[in-house]
Design a protein around this motif. Structure first.
Motif, PDB file in Angstrom:
ATOM      1  N   ASN A  17      12.994  23.960 -19.041  1.00 53.52           N
ATOM      2  CA  ASN A  17      12.182  25.179 -19.184  1.00 53.52           C
ATOM      3  C   ASN A  17      12.810  26.372 -18.451  1.00 53.52           C
ATOM      4  OD1 ASN A  17       9.958  26.541 -20.232  1.00 53.52           O
ATOM      5  ND2 ASN A  17       8.689  26.143 -18.444  1.00 53.52           N
ATOM      6  N   ILE A  18      14.143  26.485 -18.527  1.00 55.81           N
ATOM      7  CA  ILE A  18      14.880  27.560 -17.867  1.00 55.81           C
ATOM      8  C   ILE A  18      15.579  28.400 -18.937  1.00 55.81           C
ATOM      9  CG2 ILE A  18      16.696  28.142 -16.219  1.00 55.81           C
ATOM     10  CD1 ILE A  18      14.311  26.844 -14.912  1.00 55.81           C
ATOM     11  N   ILE A  19      15.199  29.661 -19.071  1.00 50.07           N
ATOM     12  CA  ILE A  19      15.789  30.505 -20.097  1.00 50.07           C
ATOM     13  C   ILE A  19      17.172  31.001 -19.697  1.00 50.07           C
ATOM     14  CG2 ILE A  19      14.674  32.594 -19.232  1.00 50.07           C
ATOM     15  CD1 ILE A  19      15.574  31.727 -22.899  1.00 50.07           C
ATOM     16  N   SER A  20      17.389  31.257 -18.401  1.00 50.18           N
ATOM     17  CA  SER A  20      18.687  31.736 -17.932  1.00 50.18           C
ATOM     18  C   SER A  20      18.854  31.358 -16.463  1.00 50.18           C
ATOM     19  CB  SER A  20      18.799  33.254 -18.099  1.00 50.18           C
ATOM     20  OG  SER A  20      17.971  33.924 -17.163  1.00 50.18           O
ATOM     21  N   LEU A  21      20.072  31.545 -15.966  1.00 48.20           N
ATOM     22  CA  LEU A  21      20.355  31.205 -14.576  1.00 48.20           C
ATOM     23  C   LEU A  21      19.648  32.138 -13.607  1.00 48.20           C
ATOM     24  CD1 LEU A  21      24.154  30.513 -15.062  1.00 48.20           C
ATOM     25  CD2 LEU A  21      22.352  28.814 -14.789  1.00 48.20           C
ATOM     26  N   ASP A  22      19.193  33.303 -14.111  1.00 50.92           N
ATOM     27  CA  ASP A  22      18.465  34.256 -13.269  1.00 50.92           C
ATOM     28  C   ASP A  22      16.960  34.010 -13.279  1.00 50.92           C
ATOM     29  OD1 ASP A  22      20.834  35.594 -12.636  1.00 50.92           O
ATOM     30  OD2 ASP A  22      20.718  36.793 -14.465  1.00 50.92           O
ATOM     31  N   SER A  23      16.515  32.980 -13.996  1.00 53.71           N
ATOM     32  CA  SER A  23      15.088  32.704 -14.107  1.00 53.71           C
ATOM     33  C   SER A  23      14.483  32.393 -12.738  1.00 53.71           C
ATOM     34  CB  SER A  23      14.845  31.533 -15.057  1.00 53.71           C
ATOM     35  OG  SER A  23      13.506  31.098 -14.997  1.00 53.71           O
ATOM     36  N   ILE A  24      13.253  32.841 -12.542  1.00 51.76           N
ATOM     37  CA  ILE A  24      12.561  32.571 -11.277  1.00 51.76           C
ATOM     38  C   ILE A  24      12.295  31.072 -11.107  1.00 51.76           C
ATOM     39  CG2 ILE A  24      10.229  32.822 -12.240  1.00 51.76           C
ATOM     40  CD1 ILE A  24       9.445  34.232  -9.626  1.00 51.76           C
ATOM     41  N   LYS A  30      18.556  28.732  -5.527  1.00 48.37           N
ATOM     42  CA  LYS A  30      18.074  28.929  -4.161  1.00 48.37           C
ATOM     43  C   LYS A  30      18.353  27.735  -3.262  1.00 48.37           C
ATOM     44  CE  LYS A  30      13.865  29.905  -1.500  1.00 48.37           C
ATOM     45  NZ  LYS A  30      12.404  30.195  -1.557  1.00 48.37           N
ATOM     46  N   TYR A  31      18.196  26.542  -3.787  1.00 47.95           N
ATOM     47  CA  TYR A  31      18.210  25.356  -2.927  1.00 47.95           C
ATOM     48  C   TYR A  31      19.529  24.585  -2.951  1.00 47.95           C
ATOM     49  CZ  TYR A  31      13.216  26.119  -2.518  1.00 47.95           C
ATOM     50  OH  TYR A  31      11.990  26.666  -2.263  1.00 47.95           O
ATOM     51  N   LYS A  36      27.155  27.345  -7.054  1.00 44.37           N
ATOM     52  CA  LYS A  36      28.096  27.749  -8.089  1.00 44.37           C
ATOM     53  C   LYS A  36      27.519  27.376  -9.445  1.00 44.37           C
ATOM     54  CE  LYS A  36      32.536  27.734  -5.692  1.00 44.37           C
ATOM     55  NZ  LYS A  36      33.938  27.242  -5.707  1.00 44.37           N
ATOM     56  N   VAL A  37      27.773  28.225 -10.416  1.00 45.25           N
ATOM     57  CA  VAL A  37      27.273  28.002 -11.764  1.00 45.25           C
ATOM     58  C   VAL A  37      28.452  27.640 -12.659  1.00 45.25           C
ATOM     59  CG1 VAL A  37      26.172  29.056 -13.747  1.00 45.25           C
ATOM     60  CG2 VAL A  37      25.329  29.558 -11.450  1.00 45.25           C
ATOM     61  N   PRO A  62      20.372  28.285 -22.540  1.00 45.05           N
ATOM     62  CA  PRO A  62      19.066  28.001 -21.931  1.00 45.05           C
ATOM     63  C   PRO A  62      18.708  26.518 -22.005  1.00 45.05           C
ATOM     64  CG  PRO A  62      18.790  28.966 -24.106  1.00 45.05           C
ATOM     65  CD  PRO A  62      20.260  29.026 -23.818  1.00 45.05           C
ATOM     66  N   GLY A  63      17.797  26.133 -21.105  1.00 41.99           N
ATOM     67  CA  GLY A  63      17.381  24.735 -21.037  1.00 41.99           C
ATOM     68  C   GLY A  63      15.983  24.564 -21.597  1.00 41.99           C
TER      69      GLY A  63
END
Length: 518
Positions: A17-24, A30-31, A36-37, A62-63
């Protein structure tokens, strides 16, 4: 992090449920320690050489929500990047590749990700979670010799692995948290895990000591070593967790031998490590068939082949009987040369394929299953997409089909084909008895065999209804209502079953050869 080099990467659980690497919702940003992406190449430098660690990040971006990111995907651009890493790693003493997905669950362009890592001694991965405890050990070897070493998860099974290079020979031990002592024999190396094309195996017969790594929360008190059941003595500490014992490798130049190490600590605990070793390359033991099938089969290709074959079989039978004339009275009497079950099956297929309502409904249902869309809805919260057998479209992105083929095969085997079979069976009974659903039970005396068929179909309808509920809960109201293969198919199946038992019977006693509309 001040004392330890951490190298962590994303897995499919980090991309639900992740649309992009910048998703909240992207907690990895963060963790993670590495932060690295994408794939990267880390070179660990020592006084005696460099060691390459190449990360293979096949996680989807996206995931989508479950279950459609079970497989990872590498495109050609990503493969070119990995190839550059491979070329760079040739300057290192040894290289290890690692990633979340097993290679069997990575979609990649030819020649494939396994060929890309051919110069590596091993590929370390996880993802399969011991298959629910069925496969606690999943190891195998690629055709080019690279080891693939899957490791059970930390979350539920508390598995971890200790890996060591001893004179550029790789050794490892898969362990469980808080089970002490932990033991790893680094020389002589385990015969099953050698890579003759990459590792300098000639260093084993030239070595002077058996070498062992032993760890425990309490001090180690004894390290006993035996070979082929003959005790060689106690190894002594050479600093840190390293224990060594003089040996004469020329005694073991031929054949396959067994080394046994027993480690004891001051808390009264002990652990035994046993492995085979050989100084002959030709005696390398092979891995089990099941392990190799799970790790070395490209399951998305297998799923695609099974899906296409099942669709063609299901639709091909209806098409073949649609254009084959219904047998007349004389021809039907000739069916007596077939066993009773075979003649019944042939007649039932004639009945369903020549009844327009059933034929066109089932063909349309199977066409939607083959070419979709299966449903349209929020594959990621706030972002709509469409799911097809050949892939998933999300917000302008296309994710190549992988698990979709497996889901399609399950749909065909557990609903499409059983529905067709049940309708065939129902029409055959009405053809023979010219009876309704109610009179069918009265005439048959409600035999348990007949009741079992109805209950089985009811069970499959319940499964299809649960699939519709899963769509509603996972992908929202839009997906529930815009789902030809789930919701619409469930309603269609109820109508077709009702028509089969209560509609006007399509064939008169003379069994007309033309297609009849019900």
């Amino acid at each position: 992090m001040e004392r330890t080099k951490w190298i962590d990467i994303r897995g499919n659980h980090d991309a639900f449920n992740i649309i992009s690497l910048d998703s909240i919702n992207n907690y990895y940003r963060k963790y993670s320690a590495n932060q690295k992406v994408g794939s990267f190449h880390y070179v660990h430098q020592t006084a005696f050489g460099n060691y390459s660690f190449i990360c293979v990040d096949a996680t989807l971006t996206p995931g989508p929500k479950r279950p459609y990111n079970f497989f990872g995907i590498l495109n050609q651009t990503h493969m070119d990047l990995l190839n550059s890493f491979r070329a760079e790693s040739l300057r290192s003493n040894q290289s290890i590749w690692f990633g979340h997905y097993t290679t069997s669950t990575i979609v990649s362009p030819a020649p494939g990700v396994r060929d890309m890592m051919r110069a590596a001694v091993a590929y370390l991965c996880g993802h399969l979670h011991t298959l629910g405890g069925l496969m606690p050990v999943l190891h195998s070897r690629h055709p080019r010799g690279t080891l693939e070493l899957e490791l059970g998860d930390w979350m539920d099974n508390r598995r971890f692995r200790v890996v060591a290079f001893d004179h550029d020979l790789l050794s490892f031990s898969d362990l469980q948290f808080e089970q002490w002592p932990a033991v790893l024999v680094t020389n002589p190396k385990d015969a099953q895990y050698v890579h003759p094309g990459v590792e300098p195996l000639g260093r084993i017969p030239k070595s002077t000591h058996i070498r062992i790594l032993a760890f425990s929360e309490a001090p180690i008190t004894a390290v006993h070593v035996s070979v082929d059941g003959e005790a060689l003595g106690k190894a002594h500490c050479a600093g840190g967790p390293l224990y060594v014992l003089l040996w004469d490798p020329f005694v073991y130049l031929t054949g396959l031998h067994r080394i046994t190490v027993k480690v004891e600590d001051s808390a009264g605990r002990s652990a035994v490590r046993e492995q085979h070793f050989t100084l002959e390359d030709a005696l390398t033991p092979s891995f089990g068939f099941v392990q190799s099938f799970i790790l070395l089969t490209d399951h998305y290709i297998l799923g695609r082949v099974l899906f296409i074959s099942t669709v063609l079989l299901n639709m091909g039978v209806l098409l073949a009987f649609r254009f084959h004339q219904l047998p007349n009275e004389d021809e039907r009497s000739g069916l007596g040369c077939f066993p009773g079950l075979t003649s019944s099956v042939l007649m039932s297929l004639h009945l369903i394929s020549k009844t327009n309502t059933f034929y066109y409904s089932l063909m349309l249902f199977n066409l939607f299953t083959a070419f979709g869309p299966w449903f349209i809805g929020e594959l990621i919260d706030g972002h709509s997409g469409a799911c097809f057998s050949f892939g998933v479209f999300i917000d302008g992105h296309f994710l190549e089909g992988s698990l979709t083929y497996v889901v399609g095969v399950i749909q065909l085997l557990f609903f499409n084909i059983p529905l067709t079979s049940y309708l065939c069976w129902s029409l055959l009974h009405r053809h023979r008895h010219n009876s309704s659903f109610r009179s069918h039970f009265v005439r048959s005396g409600c035999h348990w065999r007949l009741l079992g068929v109805h209950l089985l179909m009811l069970l499959l309808l319940t499964w299809q209804a649960h699939s519709c509920y899963f769509l509603l809960e996972t992908y929202g109201l839009m997906a529930f209502f815009l789902s030809p293969v789930r919701t619409w198919a469930f309603g269609l199946s109820l109508l077709l079953i009702r028509h089969a038992w209560t509609g006007l019977f399509p064939f008169p006693p003379d069994h007309g050869k033309r297609a009849v509309s019900l």
